[in-house]
Design a protein around this motif. Structure first.
Motif, PDB file in Angstrom:
ATOM      1  N   GLU A  88       0.828  -1.193   0.000  1.00 32.77           N
ATOM      2  CA  GLU A  88       0.000   0.000   0.000  1.00 32.77           C
ATOM      3  C   GLU A  88       0.872   1.256   0.000  1.00 32.77           C
ATOM      4  OE1 GLU A  88      -2.786   0.104   3.121  1.00 32.77           O
ATOM      5  OE2 GLU A  88      -3.651  -1.866   2.707  1.00 32.77           O
ATOM      6  N   ARG A  89       0.342   2.321  -0.592  1.00 33.71           N
ATOM      7  CA  ARG A  89       1.035   3.599  -0.558  1.00 33.71           C
ATOM      8  C   ARG A  89      -0.012   4.704  -0.554  1.00 33.71           C
ATOM      9  NH1 ARG A  89       2.113   5.941  -5.888  1.00 33.71           N
ATOM     10  NH2 ARG A  89       0.978   4.800  -7.486  1.00 33.71           N
ATOM     11  N   SER A  90       0.367   5.850  -0.054  1.00 36.85           N
ATOM     12  CA  SER A  90      -0.573   6.960  -0.006  1.00 36.85           C
ATOM     13  C   SER A  90      -0.814   7.498  -1.416  1.00 36.85           C
ATOM     14  CB  SER A  90      -0.033   8.070   0.902  1.00 36.85           C
ATOM     15  OG  SER A  90       1.198   8.559   0.398  1.00 36.85           O
ATOM     16  N   SER A  91      -1.961   8.139  -1.587  1.00 38.93           N
ATOM     17  CA  SER A  91      -2.338   8.611  -2.917  1.00 38.93           C
ATOM     18  C   SER A  91      -1.411   9.707  -3.433  1.00 38.93           C
ATOM     19  CB  SER A  91      -3.785   9.122  -2.887  1.00 38.93           C
ATOM     20  OG  SER A  91      -3.897  10.171  -1.924  1.00 38.93           O
ATOM     21  N   ASN A  92      -0.762  10.440  -2.507  1.00 35.69           N
ATOM     22  CA  ASN A  92       0.120  11.523  -2.947  1.00 35.69           C
ATOM     23  C   ASN A  92       1.588  11.094  -2.983  1.00 35.69           C
ATOM     24  OD1 ASN A  92       0.523  11.279  -0.248  1.00 35.69           O
ATOM     25  ND2 ASN A  92       0.411  13.477   0.233  1.00 35.69           N
ATOM     26  N   SER A  93       1.840   9.807  -2.821  1.00 33.71           N
ATOM     27  CA  SER A  93       3.218   9.327  -2.814  1.00 33.71           C
ATOM     28  C   SER A  93       3.792   9.341  -4.218  1.00 33.71           C
ATOM     29  CB  SER A  93       3.277   7.900  -2.245  1.00 33.71           C
ATOM     30  OG  SER A  93       4.577   7.376  -2.390  1.00 33.71           O
ATOM     31  N   MET A  94       5.067   9.738  -4.333  1.00 32.89           N
ATOM     32  CA  MET A  94       5.769   9.723  -5.607  1.00 32.89           C
ATOM     33  C   MET A  94       6.522   8.413  -5.814  1.00 32.89           C
ATOM     34  SD  MET A  94       4.906  12.575  -6.891  1.00 32.89           S
ATOM     35  CE  MET A  94       6.031  12.675  -8.289  1.00 32.89           C
ATOM     36  N   VAL A  95       6.444   7.531  -4.821  1.00 34.29           N
ATOM     37  CA  VAL A  95       7.150   6.250  -4.897  1.00 34.29           C
ATOM     38  C   VAL A  95       6.298   5.254  -5.671  1.00 34.29           C
ATOM     39  CG1 VAL A  95       8.162   4.375  -3.570  1.00 34.29           C
ATOM     40  CG2 VAL A  95       8.262   6.730  -2.697  1.00 34.29           C
ATOM     41  N   PRO A  96       6.862   4.634  -6.695  1.00 37.45           N
ATOM     42  CA  PRO A  96       6.072   3.658  -7.446  1.00 37.45           C
ATOM     43  C   PRO A  96       5.762   2.437  -6.593  1.00 37.45           C
ATOM     44  CG  PRO A  96       8.379   3.596  -8.119  1.00 37.45           C
ATOM     45  CD  PRO A  96       8.229   4.783  -7.215  1.00 37.45           C
ATOM     46  N   PRO A  97       4.638   1.770  -6.848  1.00 33.29           N
ATOM     47  CA  PRO A  97       4.289   0.586  -6.053  1.00 33.29           C
ATOM     48  C   PRO A  97       5.305  -0.529  -6.276  1.00 33.29           C
ATOM     49  CG  PRO A  97       2.874   0.778  -7.984  1.00 33.29           C
ATOM     50  CD  PRO A  97       3.675   2.043  -7.909  1.00 33.29           C
ATOM     51  N   VAL A  98       5.536  -1.308  -5.231  1.00 36.89           N
ATOM     52  CA  VAL A  98       6.442  -2.448  -5.317  1.00 36.89           C
ATOM     53  C   VAL A  98       5.720  -3.673  -4.796  1.00 36.89           C
ATOM     54  CG1 VAL A  98       8.539  -1.069  -5.083  1.00 36.89           C
ATOM     55  CG2 VAL A  98       7.414  -1.958  -3.038  1.00 36.89           C
ATOM     56  N   SER A  99       6.174  -4.838  -5.212  1.00 33.90           N
ATOM     57  CA  SER A  99       5.585  -6.080  -4.721  1.00 33.90           C
ATOM     58  C   SER A  99       6.195  -6.432  -3.378  1.00 33.90           C
ATOM     59  CB  SER A  99       5.835  -7.215  -5.723  1.00 33.90           C
ATOM     60  OG  SER A  99       7.219  -7.504  -5.799  1.00 33.90           O
ATOM     61  N   ARG A 100       5.503  -7.248  -2.622  1.00 32.64           N
ATOM     62  CA  ARG A 100       6.005  -7.677  -1.309  1.00 32.64           C
ATOM     63  C   ARG A 100       7.359  -8.355  -1.454  1.00 32.64           C
ATOM     64  NH1 ARG A 100       8.481  -8.772   2.247  1.00 32.64           N
ATOM     65  NH2 ARG A 100       8.000  -9.750   4.259  1.00 32.64           N
ATOM     66  N   GLU A 101       7.557  -9.088  -2.516  1.00 31.40           N
ATOM     67  CA  GLU A 101       8.801  -9.835  -2.707  1.00 31.40           C
ATOM     68  C   GLU A 101      10.019  -8.936  -2.902  1.00 31.40           C
ATOM     69  OE1 GLU A 101       5.471 -12.261  -2.925  1.00 31.40           O
ATOM     70  OE2 GLU A 101       5.911 -10.501  -4.175  1.00 31.40           O
ATOM     71  N   GLU A 102       9.787  -7.671  -3.222  1.00 31.56           N
ATOM     72  CA  GLU A 102      10.899  -6.737  -3.420  1.00 31.56           C
ATOM     73  C   GLU A 102      11.361  -6.086  -2.129  1.00 31.56           C
ATOM     74  OE1 GLU A 102      10.701  -4.311  -7.247  1.00 31.56           O
ATOM     75  OE2 GLU A 102       8.585  -4.827  -6.920  1.00 31.56           O
ATOM     76  N   ILE A 103      10.643  -6.330  -1.040  1.00 29.11           N
ATOM     77  CA  ILE A 103      10.964  -5.723   0.245  1.00 29.11           C
ATOM     78  C   ILE A 103      11.405  -6.819   1.215  1.00 29.11           C
ATOM     79  CG2 ILE A 103      10.123  -4.318   2.156  1.00 29.11           C
ATOM     80  CD1 ILE A 103      10.179  -2.850  -0.483  1.00 29.11           C
ATOM     81  N   PHE A 104      12.564  -6.601   1.857  1.00 27.30           N
ATOM     82  CA  PHE A 104      13.044  -7.553   2.860  1.00 27.30           C
ATOM     83  C   PHE A 104      12.749  -6.965   4.234  1.00 27.30           C
ATOM     84  CE2 PHE A 104      15.859  -9.910   5.567  1.00 27.30           C
ATOM     85  CZ  PHE A 104      16.007 -11.145   4.966  1.00 27.30           C
ATOM     86  N   VAL A 105      11.882  -7.626   4.976  1.00 25.45           N
ATOM     87  CA  VAL A 105      11.426  -7.112   6.264  1.00 25.45           C
ATOM     88  C   VAL A 105      11.965  -7.985   7.395  1.00 25.45           C
ATOM     89  CG1 VAL A 105       9.434  -6.519   7.692  1.00 25.45           C
ATOM     90  CG2 VAL A 105       9.318  -6.222   5.200  1.00 25.45           C
ATOM     91  N   THR A 106      12.580  -7.332   8.370  1.00 26.87           N
ATOM     92  CA  THR A 106      13.089  -8.016   9.559  1.00 26.87           C
ATOM     93  C   THR A 106      12.421  -7.438  10.794  1.00 26.87           C
ATOM     94  OG1 THR A 106      15.264  -8.304   8.527  1.00 26.87           O
ATOM     95  CG2 THR A 106      15.151  -8.571  10.920  1.00 26.87           C
ATOM     96  N   THR A 107      12.049  -8.293  11.733  1.00 32.46           N
ATOM     97  CA  THR A 107      11.602  -7.824  13.033  1.00 32.46           C
ATOM     98  C   THR A 107      12.154  -8.769  14.086  1.00 32.46           C
ATOM     99  OG1 THR A 107       9.711  -6.981  14.295  1.00 32.46           O
ATOM    100  CG2 THR A 107       9.401  -9.079  13.152  1.00 32.46           C
ATOM    101  N   LYS A 108      11.966  -8.397  15.357  1.00 38.08           N
ATOM    102  CA  LYS A 108      12.602  -9.148  16.439  1.00 38.08           C
ATOM    103  C   LYS A 108      11.608  -9.564  17.521  1.00 38.08           C
ATOM    104  CE  LYS A 108      17.173  -6.946  16.126  1.00 38.08           C
ATOM    105  NZ  LYS A 108      18.151  -6.083  16.845  1.00 38.08           N
ATOM    106  N   LEU A 109      11.969 -10.643  18.192  1.00 37.72           N
ATOM    107  CA  LEU A 109      11.242 -11.103  19.367  1.00 37.72           C
ATOM    108  C   LEU A 109      11.817 -10.402  20.585  1.00 37.72           C
ATOM    109  CD1 LEU A 109       9.258 -13.344  20.586  1.00 37.72           C
ATOM    110  CD2 LEU A 109      11.384 -14.586  21.082  1.00 37.72           C
ATOM    111  N   TRP A 110      10.961  -9.719  21.355  1.00 34.77           N
ATOM    112  CA  TRP A 110      11.456  -9.032  22.534  1.00 34.77           C
ATOM    113  C   TRP A 110      11.539  -9.995  23.727  1.00 34.77           C
ATOM    114  CZ3 TRP A 110      14.660  -5.613  23.586  1.00 34.77           C
ATOM    115  CH2 TRP A 110      14.704  -4.944  24.808  1.00 34.77           C
ATOM    116  N   ASN A 111      12.212  -9.542  24.777  1.00 32.45           N
ATOM    117  CA  ASN A 111      12.550 -10.395  25.907  1.00 32.45           C
ATOM    118  C   ASN A 111      11.354 -10.887  26.710  1.00 32.45           C
ATOM    119  OD1 ASN A 111      15.090  -9.643  25.075  1.00 32.45           O
ATOM    120  ND2 ASN A 111      15.518  -8.326  26.821  1.00 32.45           N
ATOM    121  N   ASP A 112      10.201 -10.223  26.596  1.00 31.78           N
ATOM    122  CA  ASP A 112       9.049 -10.603  27.412  1.00 31.78           C
ATOM    123  C   ASP A 112       8.238 -11.739  26.793  1.00 31.78           C
ATOM    124  OD1 ASP A 112       7.972  -9.251  25.274  1.00 31.78           O
ATOM    125  OD2 ASP A 112       6.791  -7.844  26.453  1.00 31.78           O
TER     126      ASP A 112
END
Length: 296
Positions: free
Chosen positions: A2-26
Motif C-alpha cells: 500500500e502507498r498513499s495517494s500523494n506518494s511519488m514512490v512507485p508501487p512495489v511487490s512484497r517480494e521486493e521488500i526484505f522485512v526483519t523484526t525481532k522477538l522481545w525479551n518478554d
C-alpha cells in the motif's frame, strides 16, 4: 504494497521488500513466540516477515523481573514460527559462540543470521570465524561504535583519528565509508543508522573500491574489545551473553563458563543483586516501547 495517494514512490511487490523484526525479551516462553510474531505482523500489516530474530538470549517479564526460560526453548518457538510460514528465516541477536554451539549440539536449526555489535573497536574474529564455518551470516549493528558520538569520551577511537582520516583521503572516501567497507570485507553486513538522506547515500557508496592488505592490518589493530552497548543492567541474568565488564561498585563479579550440552552459556556467579531493573517503568507501555527502540 500500500502507498498513499500523494506518494511519488512507485508501487512495489512484497517480494521486493526484505522485512526483519525481532522477538522481545518478554515473550521467551516457547508458546509465546508465535503469538508475539503474529502481533508484530498485525502491526506491520503483513502475512510474513523475511527474517525474525531473537533479540536477546535472555528473557525478562514486563515487570522487570527475569524470565529464566532457556534460550533453547525460545529457539524452538522460533522454529515453530518458521514452520508455520510466518517468517522465511530465523536468526539470533547478541548470542555468544558457546550459545550458538549449544544450538548446534542439540541438533536444532542453525540460525540464518547472527546480529551483533561489530566495529573496529570490537571485531570478534573468533566469533566471525565460527559463523563462517557454520554458514551463519553476521549482521553488525553499531558499525561506527562510539567513534562519532561526541558524548562518549570513553571511546578508544575518534572519528578524526589521524590514521583513519589519512586512509579515507587515500581512497577519496570519508571515514564512515572506510569503516563500512572494512566490515564488508571482513564478512559482516553492516547496518548503520541514519535519518539523513545524504549520509544514507554515502553509506551505499562503498562498493567501488577495495582496501589493500596494509590498511586492513591497520584497521585490525584498532580492536580493543570495547563494547559500545554492554547492557550491564542484565549482567546478573544467567544468560547474559557478554564478557563481564567492571563497574564503579566495590562488589566483585566473576564469570564462569558452563560447557555442558544442556546449559552452555556465559553465567554470572554473583547472586546477591535483585533481578530487577529500574531504569524504565515496564508497566508504562510508552516508556517501554521507547526503551525497545533505543536499546539494541
Amino acid at each position: 504494497m500500500e502507498r498513499s495517494s500523494n506518494s511519488m514512490v512507485p508501487p512495489v511487490s512484497r517480494e521486493e521488500i526484505f522485512v526483519t523484526t525481532k522477538l522481545w525479551n518478554d515473550a521467551h516462553a516457547r508458546s509465546a513466540v508465535v503469538p508475539a510474531l503474529r502481533a508484530s505482523l498485525a502491526q506491520l500489516r503483513l502475512s510474513y516477515v523475511d527474517l525474525y530474530l531473537m533479540h536477546w538470549p535472555l528473557g525478562q517479564f514486563a515487570n522487570g523481573t527475569y524470565d529464566s526460560t532457556h534460550y533453547l526453548e525460545t529457539w524452538r518457538g522460533m522454529m515453530t514460527a518458521r514452520a508455520r510460514n510466518l517468517t522465511r528465516s530465523i536468526g539470533v541477536s547478541n548470542f555468544n559462540q558457546l550459545m550458538l554451539e549449544n544450538i548446534r549440539l542439540h541438533q536444532l536449526a542453525t540460525p540464518a543470521v547472527l546480529q551483533i555489535e561489530w566495529n573496529i573497536n570490537l571485531q570478534q574474529p573468533e566469533l566471525l570465524a565460527y559463523c563462517r564455518q557454520h554458514n551463519i551470516s553476521v549482521m553488525g549493528y553499531t558499525p561506527f561504535g562510539a567513534l562519532m558520538d561526541k558524548r562518549r569520551a570513553d571511546s578508544p577511537t575518534r572519528i578524526d583519528d589521524p590514521l583513519l582520516t589519512k586512509m579515507a583521503a587515500k581512497y577519496g572516501k570519508n571515514v564512515p565509508q572506510i569503516l563500512l567497507r572494512y566490515a564488508v570485507e571482513m564478512g559482516v553486513v553492516p547496518i548503520p543508522k541514519s535519518i539523513t538522506s545524504s549520509r544514507i547515500f554515502e553509506n551505499i557508496e562503498i562498493f567501488d573500491f577495495e582496501l589493500d592488505e596494509s590498511d586492513k592490518r591497520t584497521l585490525r589493530d584498532f580492536d580493543r574489545g570495547y563494547r559500545t552497548v554492554p547492557q550491564l543492567k542484565w549482567r546478573d541474568h544467567p544468560f547474559y551473553p557478554f564478557e563481564m565488564m567492571p563497574d564503579n561498585s566495590t562488589t566483585t563479579t566473576t564469570t564462569t563458563t558452563t560447557t555442558t550440552a544442556a546449559t552452555t552459556s556465559t553465567v554470572n556467579t554473583e547472586t546477591s543483586k535483585p533481578q530487577v531493573i529500574s531504569e524504565v517503568d515496564f508497566n508504562d507501555k510508552t516508556a517501554r516501547m521507547s526503551f525497545r527502540d533505543i536499546k539494541i
